[in-house]
Design an enzyme around this catalytic site. Structure first.
Site, short mmCIF file in Angstrom:
data_model
loop_
_atom_site.label_atom_id
_atom_site.label_comp_id
_atom_site.label_asym_id
_atom_site.label_seq_id
_atom_site.Cartn_x
_atom_site.Cartn_y
_atom_site.Cartn_z
N HIS A 98 -19.86 60.22 -17.82
CA HIS A 98 -18.91 60.62 -18.87
C HIS A 98 -19.68 60.91 -20.16
CE1 HIS A 98 -15.81 60.34 -21.95
NE2 HIS A 98 -14.99 60.72 -20.99
N GLU A 168 -15.18 68.36 -18.22
CA GLU A 168 -14.62 67.89 -19.47
C GLU A 168 -15.45 68.44 -20.62
OE1 GLU A 168 -12.43 63.97 -18.77
OE2 GLU A 168 -14.52 63.43 -18.94
P1 PGA Z 1 -8.85 62.21 -23.76
O1 PGA Z 1 -10.03 61.61 -22.88
O2 PGA Z 1 -7.77 62.67 -22.81
O3 PGA Z 1 -8.39 61.07 -24.63
O4 PGA Z 1 -9.40 63.35 -24.52
C1 PGA Z 1 -10.45 62.31 -21.74
C2 PGA Z 1 -11.71 61.75 -21.17
O5 PGA Z 1 -12.55 61.22 -21.91
O6 PGA Z 1 -11.90 61.84 -19.95
#
Ligand code: PGA
Length: 252
Positions: A98, A168
């Site tokens: 992540h 992401e």
């Molecule tokens: P968020 O987090 O939906 O709060 O932007 C997403 C993530 O970090 O996977």
């Protein structure tokens, strides 16, 4: 039937009581709503994995994950938990790479690759997170960045069908993030589908997903689900997004 993955990471939030309450409400809702074709998953902090597993029960349709685990199976690694430990606690999947871990905890392409290998040794699905920063996005380098990051993560693996990619964009994640519009991410989904689509468990989208933009993001070609932070920290928010995903399948 099309398979969608819809999950949430609670990040560093929730007491044990809050975690159990959330899991209980989700389990109750799953009994009546079911979301055919959608696999829900939740990724609590490590402290709550076993409590959530216990609350969900053995036949739950909800998959359970860990936010991180080490690449070694055991040993002198103070503060870390291993893949076998999170599996023992009840996790079936593990989040790897992540952006918060890459930014704040020195996670690199190499450690990401080692962790996927370790997850595979222990029969865990890897939820591999990839994504470009704002500068690469502005310079039109999203595709090249994400494809090379994914290539490094998967380098030399014998199999990748137990890897679920979460695309992401770093600029879309968290409080300061700007929710991506479908046009912002379509090219990356196309590239990932082209290069890895047939080999991995799926490619899903994460970064400021909420109940208002979930449907349009699911419409992006090549997207097979959503990974949600803040908008799913209350169980009602998660249920709304699961309903949206299920509705989406009814219309595809
Ligand atoms: P968020 O987090 O939906 O709060 O932007 C997403 C993530 O970090 O996977």
């Amino acid at each position: 039937m099309t398979q969608l993955w819809v999950g949430t990471s609670w990040k560093m939030n929730k007491s044990l009581a809050e975690a159990r309450d959330y899991a209980h409400r989700l389990a109750q809702a799953a009994k009546t709503r079911r979301w055919p074709g959608v696999t829900p998953f939740i990724v609590p902090p490590a402290t709550a994995i076993s409590a959530v597993a216990e609350t969900l029960g053995p036949d739950s349709p909800v998959e359970l994950g860990a936010q991180n685990a080490h690449w070694e199976d055991s040993g002198a690694w103070t503060g870390e938990v291993s893949m076998s430990q999170v599996r023992d606690a009840g996790a079936q999947l593990v989040e790897i790479g992540h952006s918060e871990r890459r930014t704040h905890f020195g996670e690199t392409d190499r450690t990401v690759n080692l962790k996927i290998r370790a997850a595979q040794r222990h029969g865990l699905l890897s939820l591999l997170c990839v994504g470009e920063g704002l500068e690469d996005f502005h310079r039109g380098r999203s595709v090249s960045h994400v494809v090379s990051q994914t290539g490094a993560a998967l380098a030399g693996l014998d199999r990748t069908d137990d890897v679920l990619i979460a695309y992401e964009p770093v600029w879309a994640i968290g409080e300061g993030g700007r929710p991506a519009r479908p046009d912002d991410v379509a090219a990356v989904f196309a590239a990932l589908a082209d290069q890895y689509g047939a080999e991995v468990a799926g490619v899903i989208y994460g970064g400021s997903v909420n109940r208002d933009n979930a449907a349009e993001l699911l419409d992006v070609r090549g997207n097979s689900g959503l990974f949600v932070g803040r908008a799913a920290w209350e169980v009602g928010g998660f249920l709304a997004i699961l309903d949206t995903a299920s509705h989406h399948l009814d219309h595809t």
